[in-house]
Design a protein around this motif. Sequence first.
Motif, PDB file in Angstrom:
ATOM      1  N   SER A   8     -30.313  -6.608   8.703  1.00 28.17           N
ATOM      2  CA  SER A   8     -30.373  -8.032   8.361  1.00 28.17           C
ATOM      3  C   SER A   8     -29.099  -8.749   8.776  1.00 28.17           C
ATOM      4  O   SER A   8     -28.018  -8.160   8.850  1.00 28.17           O
ATOM      5  CB  SER A   8     -30.573  -8.206   6.849  1.00 28.17           C
ATOM      6  OG  SER A   8     -30.734  -9.576   6.511  1.00 28.17           O
ATOM      7  N   ASP A   9     -29.260 -10.045   9.038  1.00 29.03           N
ATOM      8  CA  ASP A   9     -28.140 -10.975   9.180  1.00 29.03           C
ATOM      9  C   ASP A   9     -27.107 -10.519  10.208  1.00 29.03           C
ATOM     10  O   ASP A   9     -25.920 -10.433   9.921  1.00 29.03           O
ATOM     11  CB  ASP A   9     -27.479 -11.206   7.813  1.00 29.03           C
ATOM     12  CG  ASP A   9     -28.403 -11.938   6.852  1.00 29.03           C
ATOM     13  OD1 ASP A   9     -28.405 -13.172   6.850  1.00 29.03           O
ATOM     14  OD2 ASP A   9     -29.157 -11.254   6.118  1.00 29.03           O
ATOM     15  N   LEU A  10     -27.576 -10.274  11.442  1.00 29.45           N
ATOM     16  CA  LEU A  10     -26.631 -10.077  12.534  1.00 29.45           C
ATOM     17  C   LEU A  10     -26.018 -11.405  12.957  1.00 29.45           C
ATOM     18  O   LEU A  10     -24.869 -11.464  13.363  1.00 29.45           O
ATOM     19  CB  LEU A  10     -27.319  -9.425  13.741  1.00 29.45           C
ATOM     20  CG  LEU A  10     -27.570  -7.929  13.657  1.00 29.45           C
ATOM     21  CD1 LEU A  10     -28.895  -7.627  12.978  1.00 29.45           C
ATOM     22  CD2 LEU A  10     -27.555  -7.305  15.037  1.00 29.45           C
ATOM     23  N   GLN A  11     -26.824 -12.471  12.888  1.00 26.27           N
ATOM     24  CA  GLN A  11     -26.398 -13.825  13.252  1.00 26.27           C
ATOM     25  C   GLN A  11     -25.705 -13.868  14.612  1.00 26.27           C
ATOM     26  O   GLN A  11     -24.609 -14.407  14.774  1.00 26.27           O
ATOM     27  CB  GLN A  11     -25.534 -14.425  12.142  1.00 26.27           C
ATOM     28  CG  GLN A  11     -26.331 -14.598  10.867  1.00 26.27           C
ATOM     29  CD  GLN A  11     -25.641 -15.402   9.782  1.00 26.27           C
ATOM     30  OE1 GLN A  11     -26.019 -15.331   8.642  1.00 26.27           O
ATOM     31  NE2 GLN A  11     -24.645 -16.194  10.128  1.00 26.27           N
ATOM     32  N   MET A  12     -26.378 -13.286  15.589  1.00 27.46           N
ATOM     33  CA  MET A  12     -25.847 -13.289  16.953  1.00 27.46           C
ATOM     34  C   MET A  12     -25.594 -14.711  17.451  1.00 27.46           C
ATOM     35  O   MET A  12     -26.350 -15.614  17.133  1.00 27.46           O
ATOM     36  CB  MET A  12     -26.842 -12.573  17.872  1.00 27.46           C
ATOM     37  CG  MET A  12     -26.897 -11.080  17.627  1.00 27.46           C
ATOM     38  SD  MET A  12     -27.982 -10.241  18.805  1.00 27.46           S
ATOM     39  CE  MET A  12     -27.499  -8.546  18.500  1.00 27.46           C
ATOM     40  N   PRO A  13     -24.528 -14.968  18.171  1.00 23.97           N
ATOM     41  CA  PRO A  13     -23.598 -14.012  18.787  1.00 23.97           C
ATOM     42  C   PRO A  13     -22.414 -13.641  17.916  1.00 23.97           C
ATOM     43  O   PRO A  13     -21.407 -13.145  18.422  1.00 23.97           O
ATOM     44  CB  PRO A  13     -23.137 -14.785  20.014  1.00 23.97           C
ATOM     45  CG  PRO A  13     -23.079 -16.205  19.551  1.00 23.97           C
ATOM     46  CD  PRO A  13     -24.260 -16.361  18.625  1.00 23.97           C
ATOM     47  N   TYR A  14     -22.514 -13.866  16.604  1.00 25.14           N
ATOM     48  CA  TYR A  14     -21.393 -13.609  15.707  1.00 25.14           C
ATOM     49  C   TYR A  14     -21.515 -12.256  15.012  1.00 25.14           C
ATOM     50  O   TYR A  14     -20.912 -12.037  13.952  1.00 25.14           O
ATOM     51  CB  TYR A  14     -21.293 -14.719  14.662  1.00 25.14           C
ATOM     52  CG  TYR A  14     -21.218 -16.110  15.259  1.00 25.14           C
ATOM     53  CD1 TYR A  14     -20.354 -16.390  16.309  1.00 25.14           C
ATOM     54  CD2 TYR A  14     -22.030 -17.136  14.784  1.00 25.14           C
ATOM     55  CE1 TYR A  14     -20.289 -17.655  16.865  1.00 25.14           C
ATOM     56  CE2 TYR A  14     -21.966 -18.412  15.337  1.00 25.14           C
ATOM     57  CZ  TYR A  14     -21.103 -18.663  16.375  1.00 25.14           C
ATOM     58  OH  TYR A  14     -21.036 -19.914  16.938  1.00 25.14           O
ATOM     59  N   HIS A  15     -22.287 -11.342  15.592  1.00 23.18           N
ATOM     60  CA  HIS A  15     -22.481 -10.040  14.964  1.00 23.18           C
ATOM     61  C   HIS A  15     -21.280  -9.127  15.220  1.00 23.18           C
ATOM     62  O   HIS A  15     -20.476  -9.354  16.131  1.00 23.18           O
ATOM     63  CB  HIS A  15     -23.747  -9.379  15.500  1.00 23.18           C
ATOM     64  CG  HIS A  15     -23.718  -9.072  16.961  1.00 23.18           C
ATOM     65  ND1 HIS A  15     -23.572 -10.038  17.926  1.00 23.18           N
ATOM     66  CD2 HIS A  15     -23.804  -7.893  17.640  1.00 23.18           C
ATOM     67  CE1 HIS A  15     -23.583  -9.493  19.117  1.00 23.18           C
ATOM     68  NE2 HIS A  15     -23.704  -8.187  18.982  1.00 23.18           N
ATOM     69  N   LYS A  64     -29.390 -20.790  24.910  1.00 24.55           N
ATOM     70  CA  LYS A  64     -28.430 -19.775  25.343  1.00 24.55           C
ATOM     71  C   LYS A  64     -28.308 -18.674  24.292  1.00 24.55           C
ATOM     72  O   LYS A  64     -28.254 -17.481  24.632  1.00 24.55           O
ATOM     73  CB  LYS A  64     -27.067 -20.430  25.574  1.00 24.55           C
ATOM     74  CG  LYS A  64     -25.964 -19.470  25.994  1.00 24.55           C
ATOM     75  CD  LYS A  64     -24.660 -20.204  26.218  1.00 24.55           C
ATOM     76  CE  LYS A  64     -24.118 -20.753  24.908  1.00 24.55           C
ATOM     77  NZ  LYS A  64     -22.775 -21.397  25.083  1.00 24.55           N
ATOM     78  N   ASP A  65     -28.273 -19.062  23.022  1.00 24.20           N
ATOM     79  CA  ASP A  65     -28.153 -18.068  21.961  1.00 24.20           C
ATOM     80  C   ASP A  65     -29.404 -17.203  21.867  1.00 24.20           C
ATOM     81  O   ASP A  65     -29.326 -15.996  21.587  1.00 24.20           O
ATOM     82  CB  ASP A  65     -27.893 -18.754  20.622  1.00 24.20           C
ATOM     83  CG  ASP A  65     -26.482 -19.326  20.528  1.00 24.20           C
ATOM     84  OD1 ASP A  65     -25.640 -18.979  21.393  1.00 24.20           O
ATOM     85  OD2 ASP A  65     -26.227 -20.128  19.615  1.00 24.20           O
ATOM     86  N   ALA A  66     -30.582 -17.805  22.089  1.00 21.27           N
ATOM     87  CA  ALA A  66     -31.817 -17.019  22.084  1.00 21.27           C
ATOM     88  C   ALA A  66     -31.802 -15.990  23.208  1.00 21.27           C
ATOM     89  O   ALA A  66     -32.211 -14.837  23.025  1.00 21.27           O
ATOM     90  CB  ALA A  66     -33.026 -17.938  22.210  1.00 21.27           C
ATOM     91  N   TYR A  72     -29.111  -8.627  23.621  1.00 22.55           N
ATOM     92  CA  TYR A  72     -28.307  -7.721  22.802  1.00 22.55           C
ATOM     93  C   TYR A  72     -28.998  -7.241  21.537  1.00 22.55           C
ATOM     94  O   TYR A  72     -28.491  -6.327  20.868  1.00 22.55           O
ATOM     95  CB  TYR A  72     -26.965  -8.372  22.472  1.00 22.55           C
ATOM     96  CG  TYR A  72     -26.104  -8.519  23.702  1.00 22.55           C
ATOM     97  CD1 TYR A  72     -25.449  -7.412  24.249  1.00 22.55           C
ATOM     98  CD2 TYR A  72     -25.960  -9.748  24.343  1.00 22.55           C
ATOM     99  CE1 TYR A  72     -24.674  -7.530  25.386  1.00 22.55           C
ATOM    100  CE2 TYR A  72     -25.183  -9.884  25.483  1.00 22.55           C
ATOM    101  CZ  TYR A  72     -24.541  -8.766  26.003  1.00 22.55           C
ATOM    102  OH  TYR A  72     -23.784  -8.880  27.147  1.00 22.55           O
ATOM    103  N   TYR A  73     -30.141  -7.839  21.194  1.00 14.10           N
ATOM    104  CA  TYR A  73     -30.939  -7.275  20.100  1.00 14.10           C
ATOM    105  C   TYR A  73     -32.224  -6.659  20.634  1.00 14.10           C
ATOM    106  O   TYR A  73     -32.423  -5.445  20.547  1.00 14.10           O
ATOM    107  CB  TYR A  73     -31.266  -8.302  19.017  1.00 14.10           C
ATOM    108  CG  TYR A  73     -32.100  -7.665  17.924  1.00 14.10           C
ATOM    109  CD1 TYR A  73     -31.492  -6.876  16.966  1.00 14.10           C
ATOM    110  CD2 TYR A  73     -33.496  -7.783  17.905  1.00 14.10           C
ATOM    111  CE1 TYR A  73     -32.242  -6.218  15.998  1.00 14.10           C
ATOM    112  CE2 TYR A  73     -34.255  -7.125  16.953  1.00 14.10           C
ATOM    113  CZ  TYR A  73     -33.622  -6.345  15.989  1.00 14.10           C
ATOM    114  OH  TYR A  73     -34.367  -5.680  15.056  1.00 14.10           O
ATOM    115  N   CYS A  74     -33.097  -7.484  21.205  1.00 16.37           N
ATOM    116  CA  CYS A  74     -34.415  -6.988  21.624  1.00 16.37           C
ATOM    117  C   CYS A  74     -34.298  -5.901  22.689  1.00 16.37           C
ATOM    118  O   CYS A  74     -34.867  -4.806  22.550  1.00 16.37           O
ATOM    119  CB  CYS A  74     -35.273  -8.143  22.141  1.00 16.37           C
ATOM    120  SG  CYS A  74     -35.587  -9.445  20.923  1.00 16.37           S
ATOM    121  N   GLU A  75     -33.564  -6.193  23.759  1.00 22.83           N
ATOM    122  CA  GLU A  75     -33.443  -5.209  24.832  1.00 22.83           C
ATOM    123  C   GLU A  75     -32.627  -3.998  24.398  1.00 22.83           C
ATOM    124  O   GLU A  75     -32.951  -2.855  24.758  1.00 22.83           O
ATOM    125  CB  GLU A  75     -32.823  -5.859  26.066  1.00 22.83           C
ATOM    126  CG  GLU A  75     -33.717  -6.912  26.707  1.00 22.83           C
ATOM    127  CD  GLU A  75     -33.068  -7.594  27.898  1.00 22.83           C
ATOM    128  OE1 GLU A  75     -32.043  -7.080  28.414  1.00 22.83           O
ATOM    129  OE2 GLU A  75     -33.574  -8.646  28.313  1.00 22.83           O
TER     130      GLU A  75
END
Length: 255
Positions: A8-15, A64-66, A72-75
């Motif tokens: 939970s709560d990676l909040q990319m790109p701030y992970h 850009k964030d999506a 960095y998440y899905c792939e």
Amino acid sequence: MKTFVFVSDLQMPYHDRKAWRAVLNFIGDTQPDEVVNIGDVTDYPQPSRWTKGTKSEFEGGALKDAAYTRRYYCEALRAEYDGPSSLLGSNHGLRPGQYFAKNNPALLDDEHPNPFTEDKLLRLDEYGIDFHEDFYDFAPGWTATHGHLGFSLSRYAGGTAMGAARKIGKSVVCGHTHRAGVISESRGYKGRVETLTGLEIGNLMDMKQANYLKHGAGNWQQAFGIVRVSGTKVFPELVMINNAAFIVNGEKYSA
């Protein structure tokens, strides 16, 4: 027995990149039956009330964030794991779609749904990731939800999840608070006893990048959850992360 891994709560790109890499290593090594992201996988700071009327609102960062999250998440997840996976709706995930609907209502109708909902922005279908808008009943008597749907927020780790469990009458796995804790309550009389559990699975964010925190501190804990299901029996486990490392079943994982 089925094993679910909850993040939970990676909040990319701030992970926290190292912590996320360690969790990916664990997922790749153990190959659970399902990986469930409780939500707030992307931060989406631009289309929020915090940036309304400011320079940031016009920087155009949501797409850009999506794209960043897809990479960095899905792939990254699919590079380690090709099994069932889900993402839950969340307050941060709602931001782009709500922003578009509020500012461009003339462009929406029954034949043209909102193109900026999180499942579309992240192209979840392409990655074989299911999307649940609010709740995911993943085991008998248990549900997962991000934690933003009108539940009272507790100052204490596990309290928000436990409060949600009392309210809906099921044990709950949630995120949202960035706190990590597990609480159980039993009630009943003699042979008729019911136990509800609230599992709050912390966050995978880099706290140093949360500039809105006073003095860079907050009552947040890095963690993730493991839930094992055997028939009607459910066994929740909270895995605490310390400096991008953790131990599960005696095995240490790190970036």
